[in-house]
Design a protein around this motif. Sequence first.
Motif, PDB file in Angstrom:
ATOM      1  N   ARG A 119     -51.875   9.989  38.227  1.00  0.00           N
ATOM      2  CA  ARG A 119     -52.738   8.898  38.667  1.00  0.00           C
ATOM      3  C   ARG A 119     -53.004   7.880  37.557  1.00  0.00           C
ATOM      4  O   ARG A 119     -53.551   6.825  37.793  1.00  0.00           O
ATOM      5  CB  ARG A 119     -54.082   9.445  39.167  1.00  0.00           C
ATOM      6  N   GLN A 120     -52.619   8.184  36.320  1.00  0.00           N
ATOM      7  CA  GLN A 120     -52.835   7.225  35.237  1.00  0.00           C
ATOM      8  C   GLN A 120     -51.727   6.179  35.236  1.00  0.00           C
ATOM      9  O   GLN A 120     -50.542   6.510  35.280  1.00  0.00           O
ATOM     10  CB  GLN A 120     -52.890   7.924  33.878  1.00  0.00           C
ATOM     11  N   PRO A 130     -55.632   0.796  39.691  1.00  0.00           N
ATOM     12  CA  PRO A 130     -56.605   1.645  38.991  1.00  0.00           C
ATOM     13  C   PRO A 130     -58.023   1.206  39.326  1.00  0.00           C
ATOM     14  O   PRO A 130     -58.249   0.056  39.705  1.00  0.00           O
ATOM     15  CB  PRO A 130     -56.283   1.398  37.512  1.00  0.00           C
ATOM     16  N   ARG A 159     -62.441  -3.041  37.957  1.00  0.00           N
ATOM     17  CA  ARG A 159     -61.343  -3.465  37.095  1.00  0.00           C
ATOM     18  C   ARG A 159     -61.814  -4.619  36.211  1.00  0.00           C
ATOM     19  O   ARG A 159     -62.805  -5.273  36.542  1.00  0.00           O
ATOM     20  CB  ARG A 159     -60.136  -3.898  37.944  1.00  0.00           C
ATOM     21  N   SER A 166     -62.197   7.298  37.038  1.00  0.00           N
ATOM     22  CA  SER A 166     -62.416   7.876  35.717  1.00  0.00           C
ATOM     23  C   SER A 166     -63.308   9.104  35.849  1.00  0.00           C
ATOM     24  O   SER A 166     -63.322   9.965  34.971  1.00  0.00           O
ATOM     25  CB  SER A 166     -63.080   6.858  34.783  1.00  0.00           C
ATOM     26  N   GLY A 184     -55.964   3.046  33.099  1.00  0.00           N
ATOM     27  CA  GLY A 184     -56.870   3.414  34.184  1.00  0.00           C
ATOM     28  C   GLY A 184     -56.245   4.412  35.140  1.00  0.00           C
ATOM     29  O   GLY A 184     -55.046   4.700  35.067  1.00  0.00           O
ATOM     30  N   LEU A 185     -57.065   4.940  36.027  1.00  0.00           N
ATOM     31  CA  LEU A 185     -56.620   5.939  37.000  1.00  0.00           C
ATOM     32  C   LEU A 185     -56.764   5.396  38.408  1.00  0.00           C
ATOM     33  O   LEU A 185     -57.717   4.682  38.714  1.00  0.00           O
ATOM     34  CB  LEU A 185     -57.459   7.214  36.848  1.00  0.00           C
ATOM     35  N   ASN A 186     -55.815   5.759  39.278  1.00  0.00           N
ATOM     36  CA  ASN A 186     -55.944   5.381  40.691  1.00  0.00           C
ATOM     37  C   ASN A 186     -56.239   6.611  41.541  1.00  0.00           C
ATOM     38  O   ASN A 186     -56.242   7.738  41.045  1.00  0.00           O
ATOM     39  CB  ASN A 186     -54.716   4.615  41.187  1.00  0.00           C
TER      40      ASN A 186
END
Length: 344
Positions: A240-241, A255, A299, A260, A246-248
Amino acid sequence: MGELAAEKHAKYILTVEKKKDSIESILMEHLRINGAYWGLTTLDILDKLAAVDQETIISWVMSCQHESGGFGGNEGHDPHLLYTLSAIQILALFNKIDTLDIEKVTNYITALQNEDGSFSGDKWGEIDTRFSYVAICSLALLKQLDKINVEKAVSYIISCKNLDGGFGCTEVYKKTGFRTETGKKTETGFFLTGFFLTGFFNRRFLYRLLFLTSKTGALAITGSLHYVDKDLLGWWLCERQVKSGGLNGRPEKLPDVCYSWWVLSSLIIIDRVHWIDKEKLVKFILDCQDKENGGISDRPDDAVDVFHTYFGVAGLSLLEYPGLKVIDPAYALPVDVINRILHC
């Protein structure tokens, strides 16, 4: 890498509550108790909880309780498991759980467990594994987990596991290796059910965010992580990074700071957090700050809100950012609060 504007974030949280006539406040009226939990927990992580009027908040929280024992999202709103957990968490922050009629609240929650071990969110009967996490977390904080059939609750969560190692919101039925129409796709908010909970603007969005993490959180609280394929789940989570750090929430999505928390808490619970680039994630969160007025957005350069401010600060806490109180990845409360409740 920039620094966390802690003082400005605390000021932002305290200012939001005073803007009751704003469009954001009106749209979130039915979720106000969730918003209070996000804001107050943020303040506690920043060690600024003393800045609020504790007695006024506790009085308002208790005014949201119904005769059934459950809590609504605000005064005059119907009770639901989601709001009941937020109410318990707020009282836990202030060390005031004894304000509750614990038996009454416990009876409300236990009555929502179904024969197959699943939980309905309220009297209308919608079933979702996130509600399983909410019920388990609530009862654990009340030290009443033995009042439900934990074995059946865990069994139902495990029945929702997908082939990719993640979890869906309802039971997955497999046919020749493929998901049928009744099965649900994996998303990170559901892992923490397996791990955890929360939401914004409407309850459906709130449900979506609880998706994946809640599963892992529920399994962690009940001591059932041995049912999880940690490497398979860890692989799905670390994927997911994205390039920004960032992470989605699922493949091909942008993201978002909230993940997070959702992704990170799950990775910590299964001891796979070293599979992501933590430094890049810290930078992504810090880049989403409004350094002038406070608050954190989803974001960089987007509008800030309490929801993302909480999950950004909580994510930094999980990443051991200096100057922040440590948060528990399963209960979504500062560790000192959990120790005070469960280990005193």
